[in-house]
Design a protein around this motif. Structure first.
Motif, short mmCIF file in Angstrom:
data_model
loop_
_atom_site.label_atom_id
_atom_site.label_comp_id
_atom_site.label_asym_id
_atom_site.label_seq_id
_atom_site.Cartn_x
_atom_site.Cartn_y
_atom_site.Cartn_z
N ILE C 175 0.88 -1.18 0.00
CA ILE C 175 0.00 0.00 0.00
C ILE C 175 0.92 1.23 0.00
N PRO C 176 0.81 2.11 -1.00
CA PRO C 176 1.72 3.26 -1.04
C PRO C 176 1.62 4.11 0.22
N ALA C 177 2.78 4.50 0.78
CA ALA C 177 2.81 5.23 2.05
C ALA C 177 2.14 6.59 1.95
N ASP C 178 2.07 7.16 0.71
CA ASP C 178 1.48 8.50 0.58
C ASP C 178 0.05 8.45 0.02
N SER C 179 -0.54 7.25 -0.05
CA SER C 179 -1.91 7.17 -0.58
C SER C 179 -2.94 7.36 0.53
N ASP C 180 -4.21 7.47 0.13
CA ASP C 180 -5.29 7.64 1.12
C ASP C 180 -5.49 6.37 1.94
N TRP C 181 -4.97 5.25 1.43
CA TRP C 181 -5.17 3.97 2.11
C TRP C 181 -3.99 3.60 3.02
#
Lengths: 307, 303, 233
Positions: C175-181
């Motif tokens: 899960i990308p660290a800078d995403s909303d998730w």
């Protein structure tokens, strides 16, 4: 006796053996290969690092070693990384303890982490070991108003009034930062309650960072970040912080490899990982047994009712 | 602002300057600065102290006047008789540990209070109770409490002061001793009442392995999960302090419990009010000065 | 009479400690009262040592179960006391080279330091390490999803156990660290559980405990509860 029943009644010594293997094998493998897992620093470790990193050169730091050899396995890597970071920041280090059994730990940490890194430092000018003082939180209350009343001499018996770096130290507010590595009572909670909280909202607040055992961390989370500017929770926190400190040391000494002693917290993350995985596995097995037996007992009751 | 100046003469020098840089200045006459009598910043704390004390004392007076207060059943305390009875039937001892802290710790005192009740039950049942302690002063106080319990039960001759004895101040030395004692003597009931640290799980798991009924009580929140996992009953936080009232049923004790509950209701009300005001203020966006509201609540709780 | 005296001493010391928290001229009194306690506790060490000797000597003489351990206890006690008291192997301090044994009892190289480093440290660390074994056994036996609350607790435990190690990074690191998730990454969920749920629960318990401590202290100071000193029934 079915397999499930046998598993449910397993001798706990088998579980002990599994845990011993889960911890010992990674230790041996890491010892042979030097491998370690990468660390992603969390918010409390990052806050700890940034608070210390923001200190000016020559900042006065009170470092309280409030733990004993029993908890050194979890806490000593934090104390070591703290000390190396202070050496890197060229801070004036004032060591003390409220735990009688921690006195030799101070000497060892100073020797192993501060003096090997900066051998030119002078005792009484750059660092001092003020030793142990009995009285638990009573000592904290006294040093909040008059530091030298509780510590009239250092660990070697020299009067604190005769130690150059003690000049200007009136009370705990005289320090730019207080660092506590603590295992229980008296510990970080008491430092917050008796030293930091009374100064909140009155002039310059006292800055405190703490390194604590995993089991006491949840109890201290409510104090972050108002009363405690940083917190290292368990060996995981120590590993994250150690990683950040090592980056600073590497940047200051380019091309020089770090000795293995600088990675003791990070190396402990592998036994931690396998220990945790074993726990997860045991909980899953325990619950599988629980659900299978519950189903068996329900179907047994249903058959009885039908009969 | 001038503060914390003790017996010195202070004069204030005032200076004013206009836009062009021209100015005028003057000084007030010297005046003696007196040290404040009260510790500054503790007004709210003092207020809470008074309120809680009044709640507790008024409730005690009401209880003495005949008002009956009820306390909800606490399973761990109801099981005391069962645990001691089982030990008697099995001919095994009862083990009581009043924490590992000294007499300056209120949890140790609460533990000794429970010891006096458990001691009376063991004296009634003529069971043997053993109390290894980790502080010399706790040994002395524990002997006093237990001897009075045997006296109250009408069995002063059954009391032997060696039932309460000192082991060591060293945390894990004490743990090793008590664990060994459990394995050798196999007590049928184990009580852990006081402040515990890392030894909690070692003791409770050892007790579990010998099949003892285990009842724990502590206000050390970090150790509660371990006791809950390994003991049959656990007194959580304030339940531990309520034990004395629950076991004795004395009007004074029940009154103080009532006062404690009233105080908790007040604290809860302030918390809810603070949350509601701040939430409404945040939603209203700009209508309320959140900073001053926050400062008001902080001053109210002494922060 | 002695009991009444004890109640009076309790009252005076208790009131002194409370007053010293609020009135400036009395601030030192509270610290003095705490010092008295330290002196009393230190003197009581003698009482403890005498009791230790009595209990273990009696176990040895009556050959009770585990009397061998009593012998080891007494021997260890005597040796540690002797090497500390007589500063066995202690070198003079650099500042006082002519004064024998002027160094600290636990200075490196002394017999007491040796006992501390090679006996006490290892033994206590071993005892502390036992926790890992006991916690595994307790988790296997007691951590069951018996109802909704226990299931929630179990899920939280899994997240924290995995989120505090590299396993969390492996499992949810995609899960990308800078995403909303990003909040769903185990390390972030673990932090949220600590800072929100555990913290909220802890605060509630701490408030209850604080009020319990205040009420109990008040009862003790005013002599309403005397059962801890063996009376009141």
């Amino acid at each position: 006796m079915s397999f499930i029943d046998r598993l449910d009644a397993i001798d706990r010594r088998w579980i002990f053996l599994m845990m011993a293997c889960a911890v010992a094998i990674p230790i041996i493998v890491i010892g042979l290969t030097g491998a370690r897992f990468p660390e992603v620093p969390g918010p409390t470790s990052t806050a700890t690092f940034e608070t210390i990193e923001a200190l000016p050169e020559g900042a006065k730091v009170l470092f309280s070693f409030d733990f004993d050899p029993a908890s050194a396995g979890e806490l000593q890597p934090m104390a070591n990384a703290f000390m190396r970071h202070l050496g890197q920041k060229k801070a004036k280090v004032y060591c003390q303890t409220l735990w009688a059994s921690a006195t030799p730990l101070i000497e060892e940490t100073l020797k192993k982490c501060l003096l090997t890194q900066s051998p030119d430092l002078v005792y009484g000018v750059d660092y001092v070991n003020l030793g142990y003082q009995a009285g638990n939180e009573g000592v904290m209350k006294v040093i909040s108003t008059d530091y030298k009343q509780s510590f009239p001499t250092d660990a070697k018996g020299t009067r604190t009034t005769a130690i150059p770096m003690m000049e200007g130290i009136e009370n705990t507010s005289s320090f730019d930062l207080i660092m506590v590595v603590s295992a229980g009572y008296p510990g970080s909670k008491e430092w917050v309650q008796y030293v930091v909280s009374p100064t909140l909202g009155k002039g310059k607040p006292i800055q405190l960072v703490a390194g604590v055992t995993g089991v006491s961390a949840p109890q201290l989370v409510p104090y972050f970040p108002t009363q405690m500017q940083g917190m290292l929770a368990a060996i995981k926190g120590a590993a994250e912080y150690e990683y950040m400190v090592n980056e600073v040391i590497k940047a200051a000494n380019p091309g020089k490899p770090l000795p293995p002693a600088y990675m003791e917290a990070q190396r402990r993350m592998a036994p931690q990982l396998f220990g945790h995985l074993l726990m997860v596995g045991l909980i899953i097995v325990g619950n599988t047994i629980f659900f299978v037996k519950r189903r068996q007992s329900r179907s047994g009751s249903a058959m009885k009712a039908a009969a | 602002m001038v503060s914390m100046i003790d017996s010195v003469l202070v004069s204030l020098t005032l200076a004013a300057q206009d836009a062009a840089g021209a100015g005028a200045d003057g000084a007030t006459a010297p005046a003696a600065a007196a040290e404040s009598f009260f510790v500054s910043g503790r007004g709210a704390l003092f207020g809470w102290l008074v309120v809680i004390s009044v709640f507790v004392l008024v409730s005690i007076m009401k209880a003495r006047a005949g008002k009956v207060f009820k306390v909800r059943p606490i399973a761990g305390l109801s099981a005391v008789d069962e645990a001691v009875g089982r030990a008697t039937e099995m001919g095994r001892p009862v083990l009581f540990i009043p924490g590992i802290q000294d007499m300056d710790n209120v949890q140790t005192i609460a533990g000794l209070t429970i010891l006096s009740r458990v001691g009376k039950t063991t004296a009634d049942y003529d069971a043997h109770i053993e109390v290894p302690v980790s502080r010399s002063l706790v040994m002395t106080a524990g002997r006093e409490a237990l001897s009075a319990s045997y006296l109250a039960a009408g069995r002063p001759d059954s009391f032997n002061e060696d039932q309460v004895y000192y082991v060591t101040d060293e945390q894990f030395g004490y743990t090793a001793y008590v664990s060994g004692l459990m394995v050798r003597k196999k007590p049928a009931a184990c009580f852990y009442m006081g402040q515990f640290f890392a030894e909690s799980l070692i003791l409770a798991e050892t007790g579990n392995s010998i099949g003892a009924i285990q009842i724990a009580g502590t206000a050390e929140t970090s150790q509660l999960p371990f006791f809950v996992a390994a003991c049959d009953y656990t007194l959580i936080g304030e339940e531990f302090f309520a034990a004395s009232a629950y076991l004795s049923g004395e009007p004074d004790q029940m009154g103080s419990l009532r006062g404690q509950d009233l105080s908790k209701a007040l604290v809860g009300a302030v918390l809810v009010l603070g949350v509601v005001v701040m939430t409404v203020g945040a939603l209203a966006g700009g209508l309320v000065d959140l900073g001053s509201v926050s400062r008001f609540f902080q001053s109210l709780v002494g922060g | 009479m002695s009991r009444q005296l004890a109640i009076i001493v309790t009252l005076v010391a208790g009131v002194l400690m409370v007053v010293s928290g609020f009135i400036k001229p009395t601030q030192g009194w509270g610290e003095d009262a705490a010092e008295w306690f330290n002196i009393l506790a230190a003197m009581a060490f003698v009482l403890g040592a005498a009791n230790l000797a009595k209990v273990h000597l009696s176990k040895i003489s009556s050959r009770d179960a585990g009397w061998g351990f009593s012998a080891v206890t007494l021997l260890a006690f005597a040796v540690t006391l002797a090497v500390g008291l007589f500063k066995v192997g202690v070198n003079p301090m650099p500042a006082f080279p002519d004064v024998p044994m002027s160094g600290g009892k636990d200075a490196e190289g002394s017999a007491f330091w040796w006992v501390y480093t090679y006996v006490l440290s290892s033994i206590t660390a071993t005892m502390f390490s036992l926790l890992a074994f006991y916690v595994a056994s307790a988790a296997f036996r007691a951590f069951r999803a018996k109802n909704t609350e226990a299931t929630l607790l179990l899920v939280a435990a899994f997240i924290v156990l995995l989120g505090r190690t590299f396993a969390g990074v492996v499992l949810t690191g995609w899960i990308p660290a800078d995403s909303d998730w990003a909040f769903l990454r185990f390390e972030n969920l673990s932090t949220t559980i600590f800072e929100v749920f555990a913290s909220a629960g802890n605060r509630a318990i701490i408030i209850g405990i604080a009020l319990g401590v205040a009420a109990t202290s008040l009862k003790i100071i005013l002599g309403i509860d005397r059962s801890y000193m063996g009376s009141g029934d």
